[in-house]
Write an enzyme that holds these catalytic residues in place. Sequence first.
Site, PDB file in Angstrom:
ATOM      1  N   ASN B  12       0.827  -1.195   0.000  1.00  0.00           N
ATOM      2  CA  ASN B  12       0.000   0.000   0.000  1.00  0.00           C
ATOM      3  C   ASN B  12       0.867   1.253   0.000  1.00  0.00           C
ATOM      4  O   ASN B  12       2.056   1.194   0.290  1.00  0.00           O
ATOM      5  CB  ASN B  12      -0.922  -0.032   1.226  1.00  0.00           C
ATOM      6  CG  ASN B  12      -2.297   0.484   0.892  1.00  0.00           C
ATOM      7  OD1 ASN B  12      -2.438   1.439   0.145  1.00  0.00           O
ATOM      8  ND2 ASN B  12      -3.321  -0.142   1.440  1.00  0.00           N
ATOM      9  N   CYS B  13       0.233   2.369  -0.315  1.00  0.00           N
ATOM     10  CA  CYS B  13       0.891   3.674  -0.395  1.00  0.00           C
ATOM     11  C   CYS B  13       1.735   3.944   0.837  1.00  0.00           C
ATOM     12  O   CYS B  13       1.257   3.724   1.940  1.00  0.00           O
ATOM     13  CB  CYS B  13      -0.167   4.770  -0.534  1.00  0.00           C
ATOM     14  SG  CYS B  13       0.465   6.435  -0.445  1.00  0.00           S
ATOM     15  N   PRO B  14       2.953   4.437   0.746  1.00  0.00           N
ATOM     16  CA  PRO B  14       3.658   4.859  -0.471  1.00  0.00           C
ATOM     17  C   PRO B  14       4.627   3.796  -1.007  1.00  0.00           C
ATOM     18  O   PRO B  14       5.478   4.125  -1.824  1.00  0.00           O
ATOM     19  CB  PRO B  14       4.439   6.065   0.030  1.00  0.00           C
ATOM     20  CG  PRO B  14       4.849   5.675   1.419  1.00  0.00           C
ATOM     21  CD  PRO B  14       3.739   4.786   1.956  1.00  0.00           C
TER      22      PRO B  14
END
Lengths: 156, 74
Positions: B12-14
């Site tokens: 997941n981000c980042p």
Amino acid sequence: MSDQKKMAIIATKGTLDWAYPPLILATTAAALDYDVSIFWTFYGLQVVKKQRDLKISPLGNPAMPMPVPMPVLVQAIPGMEAMATVMMKDKMKKKGVASIDDLMELAIEAEIKMIACQMTVDLFDFKHEELLDELEYAGAAKFFEEAGEADITLYI
Amino acid sequence: MADKHLDAKGLNCPLPILKAKKALKDMQPGQILSIEATDPGSAKDFESFCAQTGNKMAKASENGDVFYYEIEKQ
């Protein structure tokens, strides 16, 4: 003046949830070729301890999603904070969210400049040995040196 | 044919962006980095990443829950 983009962040909070924004934004900015500095002050110093023990508290945090509706007085029972922290870490792992340890490692690898507020270090009786070796120690004037040249400045 | 592949599925981000940046670092201009990701936010993110770092999004597609990108290093 170089055309290198710059970002300066002040990180003031020391709970698990609030440790994320400065580190996510700083590492992403570094990936976008920004020159980044983070000024860690007040509770933000908890995030740059070598042995960090960050927690999340449902108390005073009415926006935190709970598995079941829970009255505030129940949230104040001893052990609730530990339980909320374990639940949050578990959820983050399942969703592929990086841990704070991982993000900090990436931040250091990306050569993000880490500055710790010496005044707060004194205030909380921290020793430099307890904090990350990558830190430099300075005061508010140093932050302005960073922020004065920055394209983006964030207070978190 | 891509010169390097990054499997960012489940991240997941980042993280997909950070890993892509790292992968591109050791590559030569003109080489292609292919990326698989499951983060639905990654579509806009990789677009922005390319726009800001001067790399070229050579291909972007979606197959069910998996997003596929090819970034050409400039």
